[in-house]
Write a protein that holds these residues in place. Structure first.
Motif, short mmCIF file in Angstrom:
data_model
loop_
_atom_site.label_atom_id
_atom_site.label_comp_id
_atom_site.label_asym_id
_atom_site.label_seq_id
_atom_site.Cartn_x
_atom_site.Cartn_y
_atom_site.Cartn_z
N VAL A 212 0.82 -1.22 0.00
CA VAL A 212 0.00 0.00 0.00
C VAL A 212 0.86 1.27 0.00
CG1 VAL A 212 -1.93 -1.12 1.15
CG2 VAL A 212 -0.21 0.06 2.51
N ASP A 213 2.10 1.14 0.41
CA ASP A 213 2.99 2.31 0.42
C ASP A 213 3.20 2.87 -0.99
OD1 ASP A 213 3.37 2.47 3.14
OD2 ASP A 213 5.13 1.16 3.15
N SER A 214 3.05 2.00 -1.99
CA SER A 214 3.28 2.43 -3.37
C SER A 214 2.01 2.94 -4.05
CB SER A 214 3.86 1.27 -4.19
OG SER A 214 2.94 0.18 -4.24
N ILE A 215 0.88 2.97 -3.33
CA ILE A 215 -0.40 3.41 -3.91
C ILE A 215 -0.72 4.82 -3.42
CG2 ILE A 215 -2.83 2.88 -4.21
CD1 ILE A 215 -2.23 -0.01 -3.51
N GLU A 216 -0.99 5.72 -4.36
CA GLU A 216 -1.33 7.10 -4.02
C GLU A 216 -2.81 7.22 -3.66
OE1 GLU A 216 0.61 9.65 -3.67
OE2 GLU A 216 2.45 8.62 -4.29
N GLN A 217 -3.08 7.88 -2.57
CA GLN A 217 -4.45 8.06 -2.10
C GLN A 217 -5.29 8.86 -3.10
OE1 GLN A 217 -5.38 6.80 1.17
NE2 GLN A 217 -7.42 7.02 0.28
N GLN A 218 -4.70 9.88 -3.73
CA GLN A 218 -5.43 10.73 -4.68
C GLN A 218 -5.84 9.95 -5.91
OE1 GLN A 218 -2.84 14.06 -5.44
NE2 GLN A 218 -3.45 15.14 -3.56
N GLN A 219 -4.98 9.04 -6.36
CA GLN A 219 -5.32 8.23 -7.53
C GLN A 219 -6.53 7.33 -7.23
OE1 GLN A 219 -1.67 6.15 -8.44
NE2 GLN A 219 -1.00 7.72 -9.87
N ALA A 220 -6.54 6.76 -6.03
CA ALA A 220 -7.65 5.89 -5.66
C ALA A 220 -8.95 6.69 -5.53
CB ALA A 220 -7.33 5.18 -4.34
N ALA A 221 -8.86 7.88 -4.96
CA ALA A 221 -10.04 8.74 -4.78
C ALA A 221 -10.64 9.15 -6.11
CB ALA A 221 -9.66 9.97 -3.96
N ALA A 222 -9.79 9.31 -7.12
CA ALA A 222 -10.27 9.72 -8.44
C ALA A 222 -11.01 8.59 -9.15
CB ALA A 222 -9.09 10.18 -9.28
N GLN A 223 -10.79 7.35 -8.71
CA GLN A 223 -11.38 6.21 -9.40
C GLN A 223 -12.58 5.61 -8.67
OE1 GLN A 223 -8.49 3.27 -10.66
NE2 GLN A 223 -6.95 4.83 -11.13
N SER A 224 -12.53 5.64 -7.32
CA SER A 224 -13.63 5.03 -6.57
C SER A 224 -13.61 5.52 -5.12
CB SER A 224 -13.50 3.49 -6.60
OG SER A 224 -14.34 2.89 -5.65
N ILE A 225 -14.78 5.97 -4.67
CA ILE A 225 -14.88 6.42 -3.27
C ILE A 225 -14.66 5.24 -2.32
CG2 ILE A 225 -16.46 7.33 -1.53
CD1 ILE A 225 -17.81 8.93 -3.72
N ALA A 226 -15.27 4.09 -2.66
CA ALA A 226 -15.14 2.91 -1.80
C ALA A 226 -13.70 2.43 -1.75
CB ALA A 226 -16.05 1.81 -2.31
N ALA A 227 -13.05 2.35 -2.92
CA ALA A 227 -11.66 1.89 -2.97
C ALA A 227 -10.74 2.83 -2.21
CB ALA A 227 -11.21 1.75 -4.42
N SER A 228 -11.04 4.13 -2.29
CA SER A 228 -10.24 5.13 -1.58
C SER A 228 -10.35 4.96 -0.07
CB SER A 228 -10.70 6.54 -1.98
OG SER A 228 -9.99 7.52 -1.25
N SER A 229 -11.56 4.72 0.43
CA SER A 229 -11.77 4.51 1.86
C SER A 229 -11.07 3.24 2.34
CB SER A 229 -13.26 4.42 2.18
OG SER A 229 -13.90 5.65 1.90
N MET A 230 -11.12 2.20 1.51
CA MET A 230 -10.46 0.95 1.87
C MET A 230 -8.95 1.09 1.86
SD MET A 230 -12.90 -1.86 -0.02
CE MET A 230 -14.69 -1.71 0.11
N LEU A 231 -8.43 1.88 0.92
CA LEU A 231 -6.99 2.14 0.88
C LEU A 231 -6.55 2.90 2.13
CD1 LEU A 231 -4.22 2.18 -0.50
CD2 LEU A 231 -4.95 4.25 -1.71
N ASN A 232 -7.35 3.87 2.52
CA ASN A 232 -7.05 4.64 3.73
C ASN A 232 -7.02 3.73 4.96
OD1 ASN A 232 -6.55 7.09 5.12
ND2 ASN A 232 -8.68 7.16 5.78
N PHE A 233 -7.93 2.76 4.99
CA PHE A 233 -7.96 1.79 6.09
C PHE A 233 -6.71 0.92 6.07
CE2 PHE A 233 -9.01 -2.59 7.36
CZ PHE A 233 -9.32 -2.37 8.70
N LEU A 234 -6.33 0.44 4.89
CA LEU A 234 -5.14 -0.41 4.77
C LEU A 234 -3.88 0.33 5.21
CD1 LEU A 234 -5.87 -2.12 1.32
CD2 LEU A 234 -5.91 -3.23 3.56
N LYS A 235 -3.77 1.58 4.82
CA LYS A 235 -2.61 2.39 5.22
C LYS A 235 -2.57 2.59 6.73
CE LYS A 235 -1.84 5.03 0.93
NZ LYS A 235 -0.38 4.77 0.81
N ALA A 236 -3.75 2.77 7.33
CA ALA A 236 -3.82 2.94 8.79
C ALA A 236 -3.41 1.66 9.51
CB ALA A 236 -5.23 3.35 9.20
N VAL A 237 -3.87 0.52 8.99
CA VAL A 237 -3.51 -0.78 9.57
C VAL A 237 -1.99 -0.97 9.51
CG1 VAL A 237 -3.64 -3.28 9.28
CG2 VAL A 237 -5.71 -1.90 9.08
#
Length: 276
Positions: A212-237
């Motif tokens: 997940v360190d290699s995934i940009e949060q802004q890129q995920a947000a631009a493609q899917s709200i759900a995927a962006s929230s899940m990415l944010n959760f993964l980064k927090a974990v």
């Protein structure tokens, strides 16, 4: 044709003889083990038990190199071995008790360290923020994500990681989107994420999670709200698992588990002494 059949027949006969020889050797081995066990356990057969000829001081020199688990096994060899080992239990109890005392001192230091770290770091707040983001999602967001026939590489990667931390047996492959869709189709999908115990994430999962360190949060947000929230959760974990606070708390749990097992061992040794 006849020569081929003859060759096959000879091969079968050879294999049959080899199998008979294996069975015979196996029987001999079992018989030897039985005789050895009988000689060790039967007091009248002392001439077959070489341990009865070992002087007590030699016994002691052998046993001082054994740990408690090996001592418990060694005492089963013969009645004499049991008697000698039993005499060593009080000393062994003192050794284990001293180990417990040292570990309890170390435990107190780690607890104090964890309390100090907790004052300066806000990892739990970070994690709670990520959970709040997931709670903002509704069924429509999940259905939209599941309906994607060909998701982008980024969305598929995020979902693979989500499924992986939910299920240790989940295998991340090039074309595993259909498996991800099965998870998205579960009625309790979001609840599974929200109630995830990050302490149960094993080392293999943790290693894969570092992607997940290699995934940009802004890129995920631009493609899917759900995927962006899940990415944010993964980064927090990931951040919580990598934190000094989590590492210290995990060390505390391991120490507590060791101390508990060592106390149980002392109780077991004391019962053996009292019983015999």
């Amino acid at each position: 044709m006849l020569q081929t059949l003859q060759n096959e027949l000879n091969t079968l006969q050879t294999k049959g003889k080899q199998q008979e020889l294996r069975i015979e050797n196996l029987y001999i081995n079992f018989n030897e083990i039985y005789q050895l066990q009988n000689n060790l356990n039967n007091p009248t057969s002392t001439k077959h038990n070489m341990l009865n000829k070992v002087r007590p001081e030699v016994f002691h020199q052998i046993l001082i190199f054994l740990d408690t688990k090996q001592l418990l096994q060694f005492r089963l060899i013969s009645s004499r071995a049991n008697q000698v080992v039993k005499l060593m239990f009080p000393k062994q109890i003192n050794i284990v008790q001293q180990l417990i005392n040292d570990q309890q001192n170390e435990l107190q230091l780690k607890i104090q360290s964890a309390e100090e770290i907790a004052k300066d770091q806000n990892y739990q707040q970070l994690f709670n923020t990520a959970l709040n983001g997931l709670q903002q999602l509704n069924k429509a967001h999940i259905v939209e994500l599941k309906s994607l026939a060909r998701p982008t590489e980024l969305i598929e990667k995020i979902m693979n990681l989500i499924c992986m931390i939910l299920d240790p047996s989940f295998k991340i492959q090039k074309d595993s989107w259909k498996e991800c869709q099965k998870y998205l189709g579960r009625q309790n999908f979001l609840e599974l994420i929200l109630t995830l115990d990050i302490n149960n994430i094993n080392d293999k999962q943790f290693q894969q999670l570092q992607q997940v360190d290699s995934i940009e949060q802004q890129q995920a947000a631009a493609q899917s709200i759900a995927a962006s929230s899940m990415l944010n959760f993964l980064k927090a974990v990931l951040e919580v698992r990598q934190s000094k606070l989590y590492i210290t708390q995990n060390a505390i749990k391991q120490l507590e588990s060791k101390i508990k097992k060592e106390k149980q061992l002392i109780q077991k040794l004391e019962k053996i002494i009292q019983r015999e």
